[in-house]
Design a protein around this motif. Structure first.
Motif, PDB file in Angstrom:
ATOM      1  N   CYS A 174       0.138  -9.053  23.826  1.00 53.65           N
ATOM      2  CA  CYS A 174       0.236  -7.171  22.941  1.00 53.65           C
ATOM      3  C   CYS A 174      -0.545  -6.531  22.983  1.00 53.65           C
ATOM      4  O   CYS A 174      -1.156  -6.264  24.890  1.00 53.65           O
ATOM      5  N   ILE A 175       0.183  -5.266  22.690  1.00 57.02           N
ATOM      6  CA  ILE A 175      -0.526  -3.994  22.655  1.00 57.02           C
ATOM      7  C   ILE A 175      -0.600  -3.852  21.697  1.00 57.02           C
ATOM      8  O   ILE A 175      -0.184  -3.599  20.892  1.00 57.02           O
ATOM      9  N   CYS A 176      -2.541  -2.985  21.813  1.00 53.12           N
ATOM     10  CA  CYS A 176      -3.109  -2.842  20.056  1.00 53.12           C
ATOM     11  C   CYS A 176      -3.456  -1.143  20.777  1.00 53.12           C
ATOM     12  O   CYS A 176      -4.202  -0.366  21.986  1.00 53.12           O
ATOM     13  N   LEU A 177      -3.593  -0.274  20.067  1.00 49.75           N
ATOM     14  CA  LEU A 177      -4.567   1.382  19.930  1.00 49.75           C
ATOM     15  C   LEU A 177      -5.508   0.841  18.605  1.00 49.75           C
ATOM     16  O   LEU A 177      -4.792   0.422  17.088  1.00 49.75           O
ATOM     17  N   SER A 178      -6.591   0.972  19.261  1.00 54.46           N
ATOM     18  CA  SER A 178      -7.612   0.824  18.252  1.00 54.46           C
ATOM     19  C   SER A 178      -7.854   2.199  17.910  1.00 54.46           C
ATOM     20  O   SER A 178      -7.322   3.489  17.955  1.00 54.46           O
ATOM     21  N   MET A 179      -8.644   2.045  16.221  1.00 57.50           N
ATOM     22  CA  MET A 179      -9.319   3.501  15.738  1.00 57.50           C
ATOM     23  C   MET A 179      -9.896   4.353  16.637  1.00 57.50           C
ATOM     24  O   MET A 179      -9.761   5.089  16.740  1.00 57.50           O
ATOM     25  N   GLU A 180      -9.715   3.654  17.442  1.00 58.52           N
ATOM     26  CA  GLU A 180     -11.394   4.776  18.349  1.00 58.52           C
ATOM     27  C   GLU A 180     -10.855   5.438  19.624  1.00 58.52           C
ATOM     28  O   GLU A 180     -11.021   5.940  20.088  1.00 58.52           O
ATOM     29  N   GLY A 181      -9.484   4.824  19.622  1.00 61.36           N
ATOM     30  CA  GLY A 181      -9.172   5.615  20.946  1.00 61.36           C
ATOM     31  C   GLY A 181      -8.354   4.083  22.005  1.00 61.36           C
ATOM     32  O   GLY A 181      -8.218   4.493  22.958  1.00 61.36           O
TER      33      GLY A 181
ATOM     34  N   GLY B  49      -0.696  -3.466  10.747  1.00 60.88           N
ATOM     35  CA  GLY B  49      -2.202  -3.098  11.431  1.00 60.88           C
ATOM     36  C   GLY B  49      -2.854  -3.582  10.562  1.00 60.88           C
ATOM     37  O   GLY B  49      -2.650  -4.591   9.913  1.00 60.88           O
ATOM     38  N   ASP B  50      -3.795  -3.239  10.563  1.00 58.84           N
ATOM     39  CA  ASP B  50      -5.276  -3.948  10.366  1.00 58.84           C
ATOM     40  C   ASP B  50      -6.042  -3.882   8.764  1.00 58.84           C
ATOM     41  O   ASP B  50      -7.190  -4.388   8.473  1.00 58.84           O
ATOM     42  N   SER B  51      -5.393  -2.885   8.364  1.00 56.92           N
ATOM     43  CA  SER B  51      -6.778  -2.565   7.459  1.00 56.92           C
ATOM     44  C   SER B  51      -5.725  -1.387   6.440  1.00 56.92           C
ATOM     45  O   SER B  51      -5.448  -2.093   4.960  1.00 56.92           O
ATOM     46  N   LEU B  52      -4.779  -0.537   6.645  1.00 55.61           N
ATOM     47  CA  LEU B  52      -4.085   0.408   5.481  1.00 55.61           C
ATOM     48  C   LEU B  52      -2.819   0.487   5.028  1.00 55.61           C
ATOM     49  O   LEU B  52      -2.315   0.399   4.163  1.00 55.61           O
TER      50      LEU B  52
ATOM     51  N   ILE C 287      -0.928   6.297  11.385  1.00 61.19           N
ATOM     52  CA  ILE C 287      -1.917   5.891  10.140  1.00 61.19           C
ATOM     53  C   ILE C 287      -2.924   5.166  10.722  1.00 61.19           C
ATOM     54  O   ILE C 287      -3.647   4.660  12.049  1.00 61.19           O
ATOM     55  N   PRO C 288      -4.283   5.798   9.432  1.00 62.26           N
ATOM     56  CA  PRO C 288      -5.633   5.226  10.380  1.00 62.26           C
ATOM     57  C   PRO C 288      -6.097   4.448  10.658  1.00 62.26           C
ATOM     58  O   PRO C 288      -6.886   3.706  10.095  1.00 62.26           O
ATOM     59  N   GLN C 289      -5.775   3.372  11.189  1.00 70.65           N
ATOM     60  CA  GLN C 289      -5.876   1.964  11.363  1.00 70.65           C
ATOM     61  C   GLN C 289      -6.041   1.163  12.889  1.00 70.65           C
ATOM     62  O   GLN C 289      -5.246   1.915  13.847  1.00 70.65           O
TER      63      GLN C 289
ATOM     64  N   THR D 243       0.788  -1.310   0.048  1.00 74.81           N
ATOM     65  CA  THR D 243      -0.234  -0.017  -0.373  1.00 74.81           C
ATOM     66  C   THR D 243       0.833   1.317   0.435  1.00 74.81           C
ATOM     67  O   THR D 243       2.136   0.809   0.675  1.00 74.81           O
ATOM     68  N   VAL D 244       0.115   2.215  -0.436  1.00 77.25           N
ATOM     69  CA  VAL D 244       0.959   3.885  -0.156  1.00 77.25           C
ATOM     70  C   VAL D 244       1.778   3.957   1.278  1.00 77.25           C
ATOM     71  O   VAL D 244       2.373   4.401   1.038  1.00 77.25           O
ATOM     72  N   TYR D 245       0.680   3.511   2.313  1.00 78.18           N
ATOM     73  CA  TYR D 245       1.340   3.681   3.484  1.00 78.18           C
ATOM     74  C   TYR D 245       2.510   2.838   3.504  1.00 78.18           C
ATOM     75  O   TYR D 245       3.700   2.976   4.561  1.00 78.18           O
ATOM     76  N   ASP D 246       2.638   1.043   3.270  1.00 80.54           N
ATOM     77  CA  ASP D 246       3.830   0.864   3.154  1.00 80.54           C
ATOM     78  C   ASP D 246       4.753   0.596   2.627  1.00 80.54           C
ATOM     79  O   ASP D 246       6.036   1.358   2.961  1.00 80.54           O
ATOM     80  N   ASP D 247       4.484   2.162   1.446  1.00 76.28           N
ATOM     81  CA  ASP D 247       5.952   2.923   1.065  1.00 76.28           C
ATOM     82  C   ASP D 247       6.236   4.006   1.588  1.00 76.28           C
ATOM     83  O   ASP D 247       7.191   3.682   1.340  1.00 76.28           O
ATOM     84  N   GLU D 248       5.208   4.240   1.987  1.00 74.31           N
ATOM     85  CA  GLU D 248       5.844   5.540   3.262  1.00 74.31           C
ATOM     86  C   GLU D 248       6.624   4.734   4.691  1.00 74.31           C
ATOM     87  O   GLU D 248       7.810   5.629   4.382  1.00 74.31           O
ATOM     88  N   ILE D 249       6.112   3.960   5.506  1.00 68.22           N
ATOM     89  CA  ILE D 249       6.746   3.617   6.014  1.00 68.22           C
ATOM     90  C   ILE D 249       8.459   2.997   5.501  1.00 68.22           C
ATOM     91  O   ILE D 249       9.279   3.831   6.484  1.00 68.22           O
ATOM     92  N   ARG D 250       8.561   2.532   4.663  1.00 69.13           N
ATOM     93  CA  ARG D 250       9.045   2.185   4.321  1.00 69.13           C
ATOM     94  C   ARG D 250      10.600   3.143   3.893  1.00 69.13           C
ATOM     95  O   ARG D 250      11.834   2.836   4.472  1.00 69.13           O
ATOM     96  N   GLU D 251       9.835   3.463   3.103  1.00 65.11           N
ATOM     97  CA  GLU D 251      11.162   5.543   2.713  1.00 65.11           C
ATOM     98  C   GLU D 251      11.677   5.975   4.106  1.00 65.11           C
ATOM     99  O   GLU D 251      12.509   5.861   4.018  1.00 65.11           O
TER     100      GLU D 251
END
Length: 144
Positions: free
Chosen positions: A124-131, A85-88, A110-112, A2-10
Motif C-alpha cells: 500500500c502507498i498512502c498520502l495523508s491529509m497531513e502530508g 480515499g477515506d472521507s470525501l 481532493i483533501p483526504q 459524492t460531488v468529488y466522485d462525480d468530478e472524478i468520473r467526469e
C-alpha cells in the motif's frame, strides 16, 4: 456518491469508456480488506509494524507523485492498483499502475487520505491529509 466522485468520473470519462479505469463501486468493502491485510491503529495503517516500509513528508502534490514513482521503480511494483480515499469520496477505482500514476494529480487534489493498494493487498502507498507519504508491504505476505 459524492460531488468529488462525480468530478472524478467526469474528468476521467475517456479512461472509463476505454476500460482502462474501472469503477469498483463503494470503497467500504476495500477498506475492510485493507484492515485485514495491514495492522491498524485506530482507523489508519500502523506503518511502524510493517516489515518493509518507507515514510517521508511532503511539501506539495509533486512530492507524492515522485515518491510513488520512486517506490514503484525500487520495489518493482506492477499490475493493477486499487485506489480509495477515506472521507470525501466513496468510490474505489482500479487500473494499471502506470495509468494510476498518470491520474495521481487529479485524485490527490481532493483533501483526504489517499490509499493505493496492490490488487492482492500485498502493498500500500498512502498520502495523508497531513502530508505524510507512506509505503509498506503487508506483514502477511510470504515471499520465497
Amino acid at each position: 456518491m459524492t460531488v468529488y466522485d462525480d468530478e472524478i468520473r467526469e474528468s476521467l470519462e475517456a479512461l472509463f469508456l476505454s476500460g482502462e479505469l474501472v469503477d469498483l463501486g463503494d470503497s467500504s468493502h476495500f477498506f475492510r480488506l485493507l484492515e485485514r491485510s495491514f495492522p491498524v491503529s485506530g482507523s489508519k495503517i500502523d506503518w511502524i509494524k510493517l516489515p518493509k516500509r518507507a515514510t517521508k513528508g511532503t511539501e506539495d502534490d509533486l512530492d507524492f507523485a515522485r515518491f510513488f514513482e520512486e517506490i514503484a521503480s525500487e520495489q518493482e511494483l506492477f499490475g493493477d492498483v486499487i485506489y480509495v480515499g477515506d472521507s470525501l469520496t466513496d468510490l474505489a477505482l482500479k487500473s494499471h499502475i502506470d495509468i494510476m500514476i498518470d491520474i495521481l494529480p487529479l485524485l490527490i487534489e481532493i483533501p483526504q487520505h489517499h490509499y493505493f493498494i496492490d490488487s492482492e493487498y500485498r502493498w500500500c502507498i498512502c498520502l495523508s491529509m497531513e502530508g505524510d507519504m507512506d509505503f509498506g508491504i503487508s506483514p502477511y505476505v510470504h515471499t520465497a
